[in-house]
Write a protein that holds these residues in place. Structure first.
Motif, short mmCIF file in Angstrom:
data_model
loop_
_atom_site.label_atom_id
_atom_site.label_comp_id
_atom_site.label_asym_id
_atom_site.label_seq_id
_atom_site.Cartn_x
_atom_site.Cartn_y
_atom_site.Cartn_z
N ALA A 1 0.77 -1.30 -0.07
CA ALA A 1 0.13 0.03 0.10
C ALA A 1 0.64 1.23 0.11
O ALA A 1 2.04 1.30 0.35
N GLY A 2 0.14 2.30 -0.49
CA GLY A 2 0.98 3.82 -0.51
C GLY A 2 1.42 3.80 -1.69
O GLY A 2 2.17 2.97 -2.48
N PRO A 3 1.72 5.13 -2.39
CA PRO A 3 2.37 5.50 -3.61
C PRO A 3 3.54 5.68 -3.37
O PRO A 3 4.40 6.69 -2.83
N VAL A 4 4.52 4.64 -3.84
CA VAL A 4 5.99 4.82 -3.92
C VAL A 4 6.68 4.62 -4.93
O VAL A 4 6.02 4.23 -5.96
N THR A 5 7.71 5.41 -5.29
CA THR A 5 8.70 5.23 -6.62
C THR A 5 9.29 4.07 -6.32
O THR A 5 10.46 4.22 -5.60
N ASP A 6 9.40 3.03 -7.28
CA ASP A 6 10.12 1.94 -6.94
C ASP A 6 11.32 2.12 -8.00
O ASP A 6 11.46 3.01 -8.80
N LEU A 7 12.44 1.41 -7.75
CA LEU A 7 13.70 1.36 -8.50
C LEU A 7 13.46 1.27 -10.13
O LEU A 7 13.78 1.95 -10.87
N VAL A 8 12.78 0.02 -10.22
CA VAL A 8 12.53 -0.13 -11.79
C VAL A 8 11.71 1.29 -12.26
O VAL A 8 12.07 1.24 -13.57
N SER A 9 10.90 1.86 -11.72
CA SER A 9 10.13 3.00 -12.27
C SER A 9 11.26 4.01 -12.50
O SER A 9 11.28 4.85 -13.65
N LEU A 10 12.13 4.35 -11.56
CA LEU A 10 13.03 5.32 -11.67
C LEU A 10 13.99 5.10 -12.86
O LEU A 10 14.40 5.85 -13.60
N ILE A 11 14.49 3.68 -13.03
CA ILE A 11 15.39 3.51 -14.28
C ILE A 11 14.60 3.49 -15.53
O ILE A 11 15.33 3.89 -16.51
N GLY A 12 13.26 3.28 -15.50
CA GLY A 12 12.69 3.39 -16.54
C GLY A 12 12.48 4.62 -17.24
O GLY A 12 12.50 5.04 -18.49
N ASP A 13 12.33 5.67 -16.33
CA ASP A 13 12.22 7.07 -16.43
C ASP A 13 13.59 7.50 -17.01
O ASP A 13 13.62 8.41 -17.94
N GLU A 14 14.68 7.06 -16.49
CA GLU A 14 15.84 7.38 -17.07
C GLU A 14 16.23 6.82 -18.27
O GLU A 14 16.55 7.76 -19.33
N ALA A 15 15.67 5.71 -18.68
CA ALA A 15 16.00 5.17 -19.94
C ALA A 15 15.12 5.92 -21.08
O ALA A 15 15.69 6.30 -22.26
N ALA A 16 13.89 6.33 -20.43
CA ALA A 16 13.11 7.09 -21.43
C ALA A 16 13.62 8.56 -21.62
O ALA A 16 13.48 8.87 -23.07
N GLU A 17 14.23 8.95 -20.87
CA GLU A 17 14.93 10.16 -21.12
C GLU A 17 16.07 10.20 -22.34
O GLU A 17 16.14 10.65 -23.31
N ILE A 18 16.80 9.14 -22.41
CA ILE A 18 18.01 8.79 -23.09
C ILE A 18 17.39 8.71 -24.66
O ILE A 18 17.91 8.76 -25.32
N ILE A 19 16.27 7.72 -24.51
CA ILE A 19 15.73 7.35 -25.82
C ILE A 19 15.08 8.63 -26.46
O ILE A 19 15.27 8.89 -27.67
N ALA A 20 14.44 9.24 -25.74
CA ALA A 20 13.79 10.52 -26.07
C ALA A 20 14.85 11.46 -26.74
O ALA A 20 14.70 12.32 -27.89
#
Length: 206
Positions: A121-140
């Motif tokens: 429970a609870g809205p947390v930012t997990d490791l995989v989401s953070l890495i996914g955001d980083e990968a998205a920035e690089i691809i963009a």
């Protein structure tokens, strides 16, 4: 607005410092006791009481968020450094993937904690989401460089990270004699077969 009392500011710095110390203790406890570590283990590692731990982290979710943020900061730094040192889009992708796998190989229990022990429970930012955001920035960034619409970068970035995570989870459970470098090469071959057609000119596909 009335300025804050200097004593209150000093207590803020103390609380930040103490939380950082307890986060370090939590990571050490995870390494010693595994991903199922409890608050008692964290308190023992920090040579304090569980009451003190709860004074700074009201529940396991807050502790998870702090540990995840610390691990993400370290991992993202390693991924960026590895990619900066590599050449060409494919080389950078391979370097980033291997940096992710290196964390798993060197710190498997911490990886299990931040990836598989997230609070229900609870809205947390997990490791995989953070890495996914980083990968998205690089691809963009790469899409813009070749004059393409960067809109698909978010699903592509998270999709690639999901691929890496699934393969890595299987590897950590059933390594079957495969080295980290071999796994990184196999994952890169599969991921790049799709990415090369949309984020890099044909001459860089090799």
């Amino acid at each position: 607005m009335k300025p804050r009392d200097r004593r209150a500011s000093r207590w803020d710095a103390h609380r930040r410092s103490r939380r950082a110390e307890l986060t370090d203790a939590a990571i050490a406890a995870i390494r010693a006791h595994g991903a199922g570590v409890g608050m008692d283990d964290v308190a023992a590692q920090a040579a304090t009481s569980k009451t003190v731990v709860y004074r700074h982290f009201t529940d396991r979710t807050q502790l998870y968020v702090a540990v995840c943020a610390r691990v993400a900061e370290h991992l993202l730094g390693q991924v960026r450094a590895a990619m900066d040192a590599a050449t060409g889009p494919r080389g950078k992708a391979a370097a980033g993937i291997e940096a992710y796998l290196r964390l798993i190989e060197h710190d498997p229990e911490v990886y299990r904690f931040v990836v598989h022990r997230a609070p229900a429970a609870g809205p947390v930012t997990d490791l995989v989401s953070l890495i996914g955001d980083e990968a998205a920035e690089i691809i963009a960034e790469q899409l813009r460089r070749v004059g393409l619409d960067p809109a698909p970068a978010v699903p592509w970035g998270h999709g690639v990270v999901g691929l890496v995570r699934a393969a890595a989870d299987n590897w950590i459970a059933r390594p079957a004699g495969m080295t980290r470098t071999q796994l990184a090469t196999h994952i890169t071959d599969l991921a790049w077969a799709g990415l090369s057609g949309v984020v890099a000119p044909q001459k860089e596909d090799k």
